[in-house]
Design a protein around this motif. Structure first.
Motif, PDB file in Angstrom:
ATOM      1  N   PRO A  59       0.801  -1.236   0.000  1.00 40.74           N
ATOM      2  CA  PRO A  59       0.000   0.000   0.000  1.00 40.74           C
ATOM      3  C   PRO A  59       0.828   1.278   0.000  1.00 40.74           C
ATOM      4  O   PRO A  59       0.437   2.261  -0.619  1.00 40.74           O
ATOM      5  CB  PRO A  59      -0.831  -0.091   1.271  1.00 40.74           C
ATOM      6  CG  PRO A  59      -0.781  -1.504   1.694  1.00 40.74           C
ATOM      7  CD  PRO A  59       0.486  -2.074   1.150  1.00 40.74           C
ATOM      8  N   ASP A  60       1.974   1.271   0.681  1.00 36.18           N
ATOM      9  CA  ASP A  60       2.824   2.467   0.673  1.00 36.18           C
ATOM     10  C   ASP A  60       3.344   2.745  -0.727  1.00 36.18           C
ATOM     11  O   ASP A  60       3.356   3.890  -1.173  1.00 36.18           O
ATOM     12  CB  ASP A  60       4.007   2.287   1.623  1.00 36.18           C
ATOM     13  CG  ASP A  60       3.622   2.415   3.075  1.00 36.18           C
ATOM     14  OD1 ASP A  60       2.662   3.161   3.358  1.00 36.18           O
ATOM     15  OD2 ASP A  60       4.266   1.767   3.918  1.00 36.18           O
ATOM     16  N   TYR A  63       0.565   4.055  -2.915  1.00 33.92           N
ATOM     17  CA  TYR A  63       0.315   5.462  -2.616  1.00 33.92           C
ATOM     18  C   TYR A  63       1.372   6.354  -3.268  1.00 33.92           C
ATOM     19  O   TYR A  63       1.046   7.359  -3.913  1.00 33.92           O
ATOM     20  CB  TYR A  63       0.291   5.672  -1.104  1.00 33.92           C
ATOM     21  CG  TYR A  63       0.258   7.112  -0.693  1.00 33.92           C
ATOM     22  CD1 TYR A  63      -0.861   7.894  -0.930  1.00 33.92           C
ATOM     23  CD2 TYR A  63       1.349   7.704  -0.079  1.00 33.92           C
ATOM     24  CE1 TYR A  63      -0.902   9.222  -0.557  1.00 33.92           C
ATOM     25  CE2 TYR A  63       1.321   9.028   0.301  1.00 33.92           C
ATOM     26  CZ  TYR A  63       0.203   9.784   0.059  1.00 33.92           C
ATOM     27  OH  TYR A  63       0.175  11.101   0.423  1.00 33.92           O
ATOM     28  N   ALA A  89      -4.412   1.595  -2.893  1.00 31.89           N
ATOM     29  CA  ALA A  89      -3.901   1.881  -1.552  1.00 31.89           C
ATOM     30  C   ALA A  89      -5.033   2.243  -0.595  1.00 31.89           C
ATOM     31  O   ALA A  89      -5.060   1.789   0.555  1.00 31.89           O
ATOM     32  CB  ALA A  89      -2.880   3.011  -1.608  1.00 31.89           C
ATOM     33  N   HIS A  94      -5.152   2.642   3.458  1.00 36.85           N
ATOM     34  CA  HIS A  94      -4.119   3.675   3.562  1.00 36.85           C
ATOM     35  C   HIS A  94      -4.793   5.033   3.747  1.00 36.85           C
ATOM     36  O   HIS A  94      -5.474   5.537   2.857  1.00 36.85           O
ATOM     37  CB  HIS A  94      -3.260   3.664   2.299  1.00 36.85           C
ATOM     38  CG  HIS A  94      -1.977   4.395   2.436  1.00 36.85           C
ATOM     39  ND1 HIS A  94      -1.908   5.761   2.487  1.00 36.85           N
ATOM     40  CD2 HIS A  94      -0.706   3.946   2.536  1.00 36.85           C
ATOM     41  CE1 HIS A  94      -0.646   6.126   2.590  1.00 36.85           C
ATOM     42  NE2 HIS A  94       0.104   5.044   2.634  1.00 36.85           N
ATOM     43  N   TRP A  96      -3.792   8.215   3.979  1.00 37.48           N
ATOM     44  CA  TRP A  96      -3.449   9.376   3.161  1.00 37.48           C
ATOM     45  C   TRP A  96      -3.908   9.174   1.720  1.00 37.48           C
ATOM     46  O   TRP A  96      -4.234  10.143   1.039  1.00 37.48           O
ATOM     47  CB  TRP A  96      -1.956   9.653   3.247  1.00 37.48           C
ATOM     48  CG  TRP A  96      -1.558   9.848   4.677  1.00 37.48           C
ATOM     49  CD1 TRP A  96      -0.833   8.985   5.445  1.00 37.48           C
ATOM     50  CD2 TRP A  96      -1.927  10.921   5.538  1.00 37.48           C
ATOM     51  NE1 TRP A  96      -0.724   9.473   6.724  1.00 37.48           N
ATOM     52  CE2 TRP A  96      -1.387  10.657   6.805  1.00 37.48           C
ATOM     53  CE3 TRP A  96      -2.669  12.080   5.367  1.00 37.48           C
ATOM     54  CZ2 TRP A  96      -1.555  11.514   7.882  1.00 37.48           C
ATOM     55  CZ3 TRP A  96      -2.834  12.927   6.441  1.00 37.48           C
ATOM     56  CH2 TRP A  96      -2.281  12.642   7.682  1.00 37.48           C
ATOM     57  N   TYR A 164      -4.717   1.238   8.005  1.00 36.95           N
ATOM     58  CA  TYR A 164      -3.312   1.210   7.652  1.00 36.95           C
ATOM     59  C   TYR A 164      -2.856   2.645   7.548  1.00 36.95           C
ATOM     60  O   TYR A 164      -3.311   3.375   6.674  1.00 36.95           O
ATOM     61  CB  TYR A 164      -3.124   0.476   6.317  1.00 36.95           C
ATOM     62  CG  TYR A 164      -1.689   0.393   5.900  1.00 36.95           C
ATOM     63  CD1 TYR A 164      -0.850  -0.538   6.469  1.00 36.95           C
ATOM     64  CD2 TYR A 164      -1.178   1.258   4.956  1.00 36.95           C
ATOM     65  CE1 TYR A 164       0.472  -0.603   6.107  1.00 36.95           C
ATOM     66  CE2 TYR A 164       0.144   1.197   4.581  1.00 36.95           C
ATOM     67  CZ  TYR A 164       0.958   0.266   5.160  1.00 36.95           C
ATOM     68  OH  TYR A 164       2.273   0.209   4.800  1.00 36.95           O
ATOM     69  N   LYS A 165      -1.988   3.073   8.440  1.00 39.23           N
ATOM     70  CA  LYS A 165      -1.566   4.472   8.478  1.00 39.23           C
ATOM     71  C   LYS A 165      -0.689   4.801   7.279  1.00 39.23           C
ATOM     72  O   LYS A 165      -0.950   5.707   6.540  1.00 39.23           O
ATOM     73  CB  LYS A 165      -0.826   4.742   9.787  1.00 39.23           C
ATOM     74  CG  LYS A 165      -0.337   6.144   9.931  1.00 39.23           C
ATOM     75  CD  LYS A 165      -1.380   7.055  10.480  1.00 39.23           C
ATOM     76  CE  LYS A 165      -0.730   8.379  10.798  1.00 39.23           C
ATOM     77  NZ  LYS A 165      -1.605   9.406  11.096  1.00 39.23           N
ATOM     78  N   GLY A 166       0.367   4.056   7.065  1.00 37.92           N
ATOM     79  CA  GLY A 166       1.192   4.229   5.877  1.00 37.92           C
ATOM     80  C   GLY A 166       2.033   5.484   5.873  1.00 37.92           C
ATOM     81  O   GLY A 166       2.150   6.205   6.851  1.00 37.92           O
ATOM     82  N   ASN A 168       3.035   9.204   5.017  1.00 39.80           N
ATOM     83  CA  ASN A 168       2.375  10.491   4.889  1.00 39.80           C
ATOM     84  C   ASN A 168       3.018  11.238   3.734  1.00 39.80           C
ATOM     85  O   ASN A 168       4.244  11.296   3.621  1.00 39.80           O
ATOM     86  CB  ASN A 168       2.543  11.279   6.189  1.00 39.80           C
ATOM     87  CG  ASN A 168       1.859  12.625   6.142  1.00 39.80           C
ATOM     88  OD1 ASN A 168       1.336  13.049   5.112  1.00 39.80           O
ATOM     89  ND2 ASN A 168       1.864  13.303   7.270  1.00 39.80           N
TER      90      ASN A 168
END
Length: 176
Positions: A59-60, A63, A89, A94, A96, A164-166, A168
Motif C-alpha cells: 500500500p505504501d 500510494y 492503496a 491507507h 493518506w 493502515y496508516k502508511g 504520509n
C-alpha cells in the motif's frame, strides 16, 4: 616488486574517483530502494522500483506511485493512473490515499470530479480521525442534497474497517 607496488597504487588511485559506489544489497526490498531514490529526487528510478512493489500489493508503494502520477514526478502526469494506484492503496486502508482520493474527486476542475466518491473517501478517513474532515463532509453533503443525490450516497458500500496508516505525503519530501 616495484611494478607490483606501482600497479597496486594505480588501482588504488582509481578507486578514489568512483563516487558513491555501492555494492547491491540483496536484502533490500523494492519499496526501500524506491523510497531511497525518491528521497534523492531521482523520481524516474524510484518509480521503477516502487511500481514493482505496488504491483505486488504494498500500500505504501501504491500510494507513492499514485502521487508520482498525480504530480508528474519521474513520469508524465496521468490522473487515471494516479486514481488507479491511489484506489488500490485506499482500499487497503491507507489513510493518506483515502484523503488524496477525496480531494481529487472533490475538485470540480478535474475530469475525475465525483462528489459521491469524494464523500465516501472522506467518510472513510473521518471514521479514523473524527473531526478532521467535517468541513469537507458538510460541504459535500450540502452539494449532494442540492443536486438530489443523497439517495445515491446511501447506496455506497459500507466503509471497510481496514486501518493502515502508511506513509504520509508530507514526509516524502525531506528538506533539501
Amino acid at each position: 616488486m616495484r611494478r607490483f607496488l606501482f600497479a597496486f597504487l594505480f588501482l588504488l588511485s582509481g578507486c578514489l574517483f568512483i563516487e558513491d559506489f555501492d555494492f547491491p544489497n540483496m536484502d533490500r526490498t523494492d519499496f526501500s530502494l524506491g523510497k531511497e531514490y525518491f528521497d534523492h529526487a531521482d523520481y524516474y528510478t524510484a518509480k521503477s522500483y516502487l511500481e514493482k512493489a505496488a504491483n505486488k500489493g504494498d500500500p505504501d508503494a501504491q500510494y507513492m506511485v499514485g502521487i508520482m502520477y498525480l504530480y508528474g514526478l519521474g513520469c508524465e502526469r496521468n490522473l487515471w493512473n494516479a486514481q488507479s494506484y491511489l484506489q488500490m492503496a485506499a482500499s487497503a486502508g491507507h489513510l493518506w490515499a483515502q484523503e488524496t482520493l477525496g480531494r481529487i474527486y472533490q475538485d470540480r476542475y478535474t475530469p475525475l470530479y465525483n462528489p459521491i466518491d469524494a464523500y465516501y473517501w472522506f467518510s472513510t478517513a473521518a471514521k479514523r480521525n473524527p473531526g478532521w474532515y467535517d468541513a469537507e463532509l458538510n460541504s459535500l453533503h450540502e452539494n449532494l442534497a442540492a443536486k438530489g443525490l443523497l439517495e445515491q450516497l446511501d447506496a455506497m458500500p459500507p466503509i471497510r474497517d481496514a486501518y493502515y496508516k502508511g506513509v504520509n505525503y508530507n514526509s516524502l519530501f525531506p528538506y533539501r
